[in-house]
Structure formats: structure tokens, C-alpha cells
Design a protein around this motif. Sequence first.
Motif, PDB file in Angstrom:
ATOM      1  N   ARG B  42       0.834  -1.209   0.000  1.00 31.88           N
ATOM      2  CA  ARG B  42       0.000   0.000   0.000  1.00 31.88           C
ATOM      3  C   ARG B  42       0.868   1.258   0.000  1.00 31.88           C
ATOM      4  O   ARG B  42       0.589   2.219  -0.708  1.00 31.88           O
ATOM      5  N   TYR B 177      -7.807  10.507   9.248  1.00 30.37           N
ATOM      6  CA  TYR B 177      -7.910  11.045   7.902  1.00 30.37           C
ATOM      7  C   TYR B 177      -6.517  11.312   7.339  1.00 30.37           C
ATOM      8  O   TYR B 177      -5.735  12.085   7.889  1.00 30.37           O
ATOM      9  N   SER B 180      -2.867  11.718   0.069  1.00 28.41           N
ATOM     10  CA  SER B 180      -1.718  11.227  -0.672  1.00 28.41           C
ATOM     11  C   SER B 180      -0.462  12.026  -0.305  1.00 28.41           C
ATOM     12  O   SER B 180      -0.540  13.240  -0.203  1.00 28.41           O
ATOM     13  N   ARG B 183      -2.030   7.941   2.541  1.00 27.73           N
ATOM     14  CA  ARG B 183      -3.287   7.220   2.755  1.00 27.73           C
ATOM     15  C   ARG B 183      -3.034   5.903   3.471  1.00 27.73           C
ATOM     16  O   ARG B 183      -3.778   5.519   4.365  1.00 27.73           O
ATOM     17  N   TYR B 187      -4.298   4.095   7.094  1.00 32.36           N
ATOM     18  CA  TYR B 187      -4.764   2.711   7.220  1.00 32.36           C
ATOM     19  C   TYR B 187      -3.896   1.944   8.229  1.00 32.36           C
ATOM     20  O   TYR B 187      -4.409   1.164   9.038  1.00 32.36           O
ATOM     21  N   ASN B 204      -9.776   7.033   6.412  1.00 30.12           N
ATOM     22  CA  ASN B 204     -10.328   7.544   5.169  1.00 30.12           C
ATOM     23  C   ASN B 204      -9.344   8.591   4.664  1.00 30.12           C
ATOM     24  O   ASN B 204      -8.317   8.815   5.304  1.00 30.12           O
ATOM     25  N   TYR B 205      -9.610   9.209   3.528  1.00 29.68           N
ATOM     26  CA  TYR B 205      -8.631  10.161   3.017  1.00 29.68           C
ATOM     27  C   TYR B 205      -9.288  11.265   2.205  1.00 29.68           C
ATOM     28  O   TYR B 205     -10.350  11.087   1.605  1.00 29.68           O
ATOM     29  N   PHE B 206      -8.626  12.416   2.233  1.00 27.79           N
ATOM     30  CA  PHE B 206      -9.013  13.552   1.391  1.00 27.79           C
ATOM     31  C   PHE B 206      -8.424  13.351   0.005  1.00 27.79           C
ATOM     32  O   PHE B 206      -7.338  12.792  -0.108  1.00 27.79           O
ATOM     33  N   PRO B 207      -9.059  13.812  -1.119  1.00 24.47           N
ATOM     34  CA  PRO B 207     -10.329  14.513  -1.131  1.00 24.47           C
ATOM     35  C   PRO B 207     -11.547  13.590  -1.178  1.00 24.47           C
ATOM     36  O   PRO B 207     -12.663  14.057  -1.060  1.00 24.47           O
ATOM     37  N   GLU B 208     -11.350  12.269  -1.347  1.00 22.85           N
ATOM     38  CA  GLU B 208     -12.484  11.349  -1.501  1.00 22.85           C
ATOM     39  C   GLU B 208     -13.491  11.471  -0.354  1.00 22.85           C
ATOM     40  O   GLU B 208     -14.702  11.383  -0.576  1.00 22.85           O
ATOM     41  N   ARG B 238      -4.478  22.630  -1.825  1.00 19.90           N
ATOM     42  CA  ARG B 238      -5.909  22.379  -2.048  1.00 19.90           C
ATOM     43  C   ARG B 238      -6.456  21.393  -1.018  1.00 19.90           C
ATOM     44  O   ARG B 238      -7.618  21.475  -0.618  1.00 19.90           O
TER      45      ARG B 238
END
Lengths: 304, 304
Positions: B42, B177, B180, B183, B187, B204-208, B238
Motif C-alpha cells: 500500500r 484522515y 496522498s 493514505r 490505514y 479515510n482520506y481527502f479529497p475522496e 488544495r
Amino acid sequence: MDYTDEVMSLPAQVLSSAPFELERGYRHIVFSGMGGSGVVGRIASEFLSVPVVLVDDYSLPEYVGKEDLLISISYSGNTEETISVTQMALERGMDVVAITSGGRLSSMVRKVVKVPGGLQPRAALGYMLTPVLETFIGREFRKERVVEAMRSVEGRQEEIGGLAKEIVSGRLIPVIYGFSPFRAVAYRWKTQFNENAKIMAYSNYFPELNHNDTVPLKGTYRKEEFKFLVFWPPEDPRIGKRIEVTEQVTGSRFQRIEAISVDRVSRLFELIYYGDLLSLRVAHERKVDPRDVSVIEELKGRLL
Amino acid sequence: MDYTDEVMSLPAQVLSSAPFELERGYRHIVFSGMGGSGVVGRIASEFLSVPVVLVDDYSLPEYVGKEDLLISISYSGNTEETISVTQMALERGMDVVAITSGGRLSSMVRKVVKVPGGLQPRAALGYMLTPVLETFIGREFRKERVVEAMRSVEGRQEEIGGLAKEIVSGRLIPVIYGFSPFRAVAYRWKTQFNENAKIMAYSNYFPELNHNDTVPLKGTYRKEEFKFLVFWPPEDPRIGKRIEVTEQVTGSRFQRIEAISVDRVSRLFELIYYGDLLSLRVAHERKVDPRDVSVIEELKGRLL
């Protein structure tokens, strides 16, 4: 259209969709998409027999180029991340197919699979997913069977309603356990609980979860505040055995969500649709508006 | 060795590891591994500039073959899923590199990166990850800096202890959270809370996550029972903006876990080590044995 009707148009979406043409063979099929549009690529990565690369961020990986195809999916056509990735692909001279109802994306790309507008993106999955699956695994996609499988879910409203009541009355947090090739469906359920029902939810999958979630299933606090769901039956008997043994060694009970249909594409849509209807029922039980995602609209506005 | 010493041997593991030789170029680098061994792939998928395929199940994808390299990682060398995948790769005539302390895997494969045995697999990440990163991104891997970054984490025990106390006294469920290229680290934290501290945790992760978790962050029940953590600062402004706006529109506060080091590989290890030590402290606060994963041993026994 009423939001319930939007969600329940999934079978009609499958029937009215068609495959698209591929101009040539590609090294990788790269999917760009977020949220309800991004789930298409996740499902494709489990169902296609070609190498799939998933992008759910602003940038294409360095190694992606002219030998690869980008399939850009944004229901609105204005998703910031997907526009950014598509721009990069065009600059690299890549072939791009856009699946969208309009927006900026439809004017950036020559080859557009145009889907009907006016729906919530997460209620338009049939329009976005069907063309991809038909294009790549057309022979396995038996539309009559797929629609029949979804109709059978509509006949299980009592079961679905009971589950929704149990979740809401206990203020439970759903945790959905999937397995290949339905890992993405478990994730789809999570996102539908999030956006339709406005509750926290998480997904995970066998056999990987035997290397993480399994320990707290025995030793954690707050376990009684979660509702563990698992798709059933798995194709691989080793996974079936793992599910049963995990319940035994942790003293847990996972509610089985049974897929009745036989072929995998029918099962895929059956399980998707079950989760869609369940998340709707949870919203109704909670008396929240399942269509409303104004908080995301507000977020997008403040990002500009 | 005491388990705390095992966990705190991470800097020494990085120092004592070396890269391996690649015999030729490959189309894809395929990683097979589960849980604590699977996290290597990963992380590689975020740090390598070549196409990475992750396998955390029993089977290799159909399209994988002789043009690809399989890196099979199983600390024990006896992980059922990884053995199965390695067998398939050998039958397909693929080049395979095994990273293991022994077991069946070490006798199946000609090219073995042998790592010291006797540790819990999740406490041996440095031994398994360092050879991979040094082989593929050696120039970016500045060992002295990486170790310095981890030493700085050891100096933050008061902060880590305070956070652990807060989690345990509130019986909170951590949600981590990431973004990239971290990520997989988010986990990793989830899995360390699961196995060291025996508590539920999710990542979980930004931006998803702006396309799923964001809605319930405003509307859910039980929100006060979670502890939201976010790595800080992101490289991409961003993403930084998204984190701040998400807090504003949902009325949430995410606890920032600040990475102090400058280069990305140092940050990677800094954040991994922080999560390792935090999960240990949570275990100590809960008075559970962080080393104990007997429930997984029992599961494996019953699967035979």
C-alpha cells in the motif's frame, strides 16, 4: 422526480444504457472519478480482466501515458478533481472517454458518453456503470437477468424495513463486510449510508479484515453500537469458512445480506440496489431528507 | 524482547536494512501481502513511480504474468493467502522476490530478502518496507534524516500520552484522515489501533472523503463517540483548504497530527512511528496486552 423514484430508476437505467466503442487496445484502463462517480472504477477494477488504475485525487500517476485509456466519470461534469486529472491526460496526448451528463467535462473531451441529467450523482450509478461493464465484459452482462435480480430486491421491502428500524432505533453504525468481487459494493453501501441516511458507516472486506478488524471484534469497547453486515454467500468457500470462524472466535454475529441471483453481474446489481433501498429506508426512519447534500454544496462553494 | 522494545526498534530496523537487486525492468510491480505485511505494498503504491498492483486475497489477477514482478511479503512466511498467490506466480513463470523471516515462503522462492524473526509482524514494518523503498526510490531515502524524524517522535511522549488518555477515558473510536502519499499510513494507524489497542478504528482520506464522510460529519448520531485525527500539513494546499473547510461546514474539529520533518520519506516514517507509539499507549491505558493477537491465532487454527 421524487428522490425515491430516482433511486428506483436503477433497473430502467441499466436497460436504457449501451456500450461504447474502444478505438484500440490499451495497456491500462485508468478511471478518474470521486464519490458516486468514483465507485464505477472501483467496481471495474474487480470485474474487468484488464489492468485498472484508480484515480480519486487531483493528479494522474507519472507512469500513465499514451498507451493507456482514461475513462473520466463525473455525473455533473464539474468535479474539481476529475477536471484536473482529465486536463493532465489531454496534455499527455491520451485517449479519453468521458461519462457525464454535461458540465465542463463534456466540452473538454471529444468522446463523451452522455447520460441523462437531473439526478443526484449517487442515484445515477446505472447510467455510469452499465456502459463500462457492457463495453468490457459484455458477454457476461445479461440485462434481463440483472433487472430480474433487482426486481426481487423490491419484493424484500419488509426485510429491508426491519433492518432499517433496527439500525435507527439502536442508533447503530453499520459496518459492511464484503469480499471479492463485491468489495466496492460494500464501499458503495458505506457511502449510501453516509449521504442518504446521514449516518457514519464503514466497510471492510475478507480476508484482509482477518488481519485487522478481527482483534477488536473480540476486545473492543462500544461493539454493541455497531451493526455488522456481510454479503452472502461468497463464491470462494475459503471466504465462507472465514466468515463463520470469525464469528465463532470473536463471539460476533454478522447479519447476512443474501444475494439470490446466480451470475455475478446480477449479484452485483442486486447487492447495490439492496444497499440503495436500505439507506433510503434508514433516512425515512430518521426523518432526514435522503436527497439533501447541501453540506457538500456549501463545501464546494467555499473551496472556490 | 519486550513488545515495547520491538515497536521501538523501528529506527534500528531502517538502519540495518538494505536494498535488493532487480534483474530487469518490469511492466507492473505486484505486491502480495496481508495485514502488517500488506501495508508495505500500500505504501509502495503511493511512493513508487512505477505501476503497482496490490493483491490482498488468494488469487493473482488474470492479466499478471511474466512481464511483471511479484514481491511476496509475509513476515511469518506462512500466510495462507500469500502462499497461494506466490504459488500461482511461480506456475506462471514469473520472477518472485520474497520478503520473509522464514516459513514456507522462504523455501518456495529462490530470491529471498531474509529479515530477522521473533517479532510480531506489525512490529517488523521497518525490515519489510525499507528494502522496497531503497530499491525503488533509493535516492529519496536519506536514512539519517528518517531516523532523526523518528527520534523526534520519541520526544513527544507527553503529547502522545495525553491523546491516548483522551481516547480511552472517552471510550472513543479513532477515525484517521490521511491524504496522498500518506493514505496507507492512515490505514496503518487503523490496523495498529485494532491489533495493539484492541479497539475499533477506521481510516479515510481527502479529497475522496468529501464525497462520503462529510455529510454524516454534520448529520449523524454518535459523532461525539469518535475521535477524528488528521495528518498535518498536506503537501497540496488544495487539500489543506479542504480540511479546514470540512471542519467549518460540518462543525467538526479534527485533531492535527503534525509531521515535523521536511522530506516525504522522513514524514512517512515519522507518521508511522507516531501511530505505533500512540496505539501502544492506548493499550497501556486500557490495560490490555498490545502484543496479544491470540484470537487471530485461534482463527488460523480453526481454518486448517
